[in-house]
Design a protein around this motif. Structure first.
Motif, PDB file in Angstrom:
ATOM      1  N   THR A   4       0.859  -1.187   0.000  1.00 51.10           N
ATOM      2  CA  THR A   4       0.000   0.000   0.000  1.00 51.10           C
ATOM      3  C   THR A   4       0.892   1.233   0.000  1.00 51.10           C
ATOM      4  N   ILE A   5       0.579   2.169  -0.880  1.00 49.85           N
ATOM      5  CA  ILE A   5       1.358   3.405  -0.986  1.00 49.85           C
ATOM      6  C   ILE A   5       0.475   4.572  -0.573  1.00 49.85           C
ATOM      7  N   GLY A  22      -0.981   6.547 -12.584  1.00 53.66           N
ATOM      8  CA  GLY A  22      -0.788   6.575 -14.036  1.00 53.66           C
ATOM      9  C   GLY A  22       0.613   6.142 -14.427  1.00 53.66           C
ATOM     10  N   TRP A  23       1.603   6.580 -13.659  1.00 53.96           N
ATOM     11  CA  TRP A  23       3.000   6.220 -13.921  1.00 53.96           C
ATOM     12  C   TRP A  23       3.195   4.711 -13.784  1.00 53.96           C
ATOM     13  N   LEU A  24       2.653   4.129 -12.719  1.00 58.96           N
ATOM     14  CA  LEU A  24       2.814   2.698 -12.480  1.00 58.96           C
ATOM     15  C   LEU A  24       2.083   1.857 -13.527  1.00 58.96           C
ATOM     16  N   HIS A  25       0.967   2.372 -14.037  1.00 60.88           N
ATOM     17  CA  HIS A  25       0.232   1.647 -15.082  1.00 60.88           C
ATOM     18  C   HIS A  25       1.044   1.538 -16.373  1.00 60.88           C
ATOM     19  N   GLY A  32      -2.462  -3.684 -14.504  1.00 63.35           N
ATOM     20  CA  GLY A  32      -3.535  -4.511 -13.979  1.00 63.35           C
ATOM     21  C   GLY A  32      -3.330  -4.912 -12.527  1.00 63.35           C
ATOM     22  N   ARG A  33      -2.236  -4.465 -11.929  1.00 60.67           N
ATOM     23  CA  ARG A  33      -1.928  -4.825 -10.535  1.00 60.67           C
ATOM     24  C   ARG A  33      -1.992  -3.624  -9.597  1.00 60.67           C
ATOM     25  N   VAL A  34      -2.358  -2.451 -10.134  1.00 63.23           N
ATOM     26  CA  VAL A  34      -2.386  -1.223  -9.348  1.00 63.23           C
ATOM     27  C   VAL A  34      -3.828  -0.746  -9.231  1.00 63.23           C
ATOM     28  N   SER A  35      -4.258  -0.477  -8.003  1.00 66.54           N
ATOM     29  CA  SER A  35      -5.627   0.044  -7.821  1.00 66.54           C
ATOM     30  C   SER A  35      -5.614   1.171  -6.795  1.00 66.54           C
ATOM     31  N   VAL A  54      -2.850   0.507  -4.003  1.00 66.74           N
ATOM     32  CA  VAL A  54      -2.514  -0.850  -3.603  1.00 66.74           C
ATOM     33  C   VAL A  54      -1.918  -1.524  -4.832  1.00 66.74           C
ATOM     34  N   VAL A  55      -0.715  -2.079  -4.665  1.00 68.24           N
ATOM     35  CA  VAL A  55      -0.011  -2.727  -5.762  1.00 68.24           C
ATOM     36  C   VAL A  55       0.161  -4.206  -5.396  1.00 68.24           C
ATOM     37  N   ALA A  56      -0.384  -5.076  -6.230  1.00 66.47           N
ATOM     38  CA  ALA A  56      -0.235  -6.518  -6.042  1.00 66.47           C
ATOM     39  C   ALA A  56       1.051  -6.938  -6.738  1.00 66.47           C
ATOM     40  N   LEU A  57       2.014  -7.378  -5.959  1.00 60.61           N
ATOM     41  CA  LEU A  57       3.322  -7.717  -6.510  1.00 60.61           C
ATOM     42  C   LEU A  57       3.443  -9.211  -6.775  1.00 60.61           C
TER      43      LEU A  57
END
Length: 124
Positions: A4-5, A22-25, A32-35, A54-57
């Motif tokens: 979680t960021i 947007g950057w992480l997408h 598809g792992r960033v919400s 929240v980033v699913a790694l």
């Protein structure tokens, strides 16, 4: 494993979260792992604001996320601090000013340190 960021220091935290999202997408390994998570709207306001990312790694995800976060912080112009928290509560805080002041030889060391800190327990 989820990370979680949160923006812990910034003029408009929601704007920073939307920009970072947007950057992480743009990172194919994170697509598809960033919400975004949103908090309930305050009484008298129209709609909710982003509260965290929240980033699913997956495998290799900590290194990709660390690299992307440092790149985003380097290119930014604002004064912002991010807190990255794992599900077990372990957290790391990073300030944009500190990242922008890193030399070319220091940057990879710090990216690698963050990636190791984001590894699931027992894998670092």
């Amino acid at each position: 494993m989820d990370v979680t960021i949160n923006v812990v220091d910034g003029v408009v935290p929601a704007d920073y979260l939307l920009s970072l999202c947007g950057w992480l997408h743009e990172e194919s390994e994170l697509r598809g792992r960033v919400s975004l998570t949103e908090r309930a709207p305050e009484p008298g306001t129209l709609g909710s604001l982003p509260e965290a990312l929240v980033v699913a790694l997956g495998s290799g995800g900590p290194a990709v996320l660390a690299s992307a976060v440092f790149a985003w912080l380097q290119r930014g112009t604002g004064k912002v601090s991010l807190k990255l928290t794992q599900a077990d509560g372990a957290a790391v805080e990073i300030q944009a000013e500190g990242v922008r002041n890193l030399s070319a030889s220091e940057l990879p060391v710090h990216v690698q340190q963050l990636a190791r800190a984001l590894e699931p327990p027992g894998r670092s």
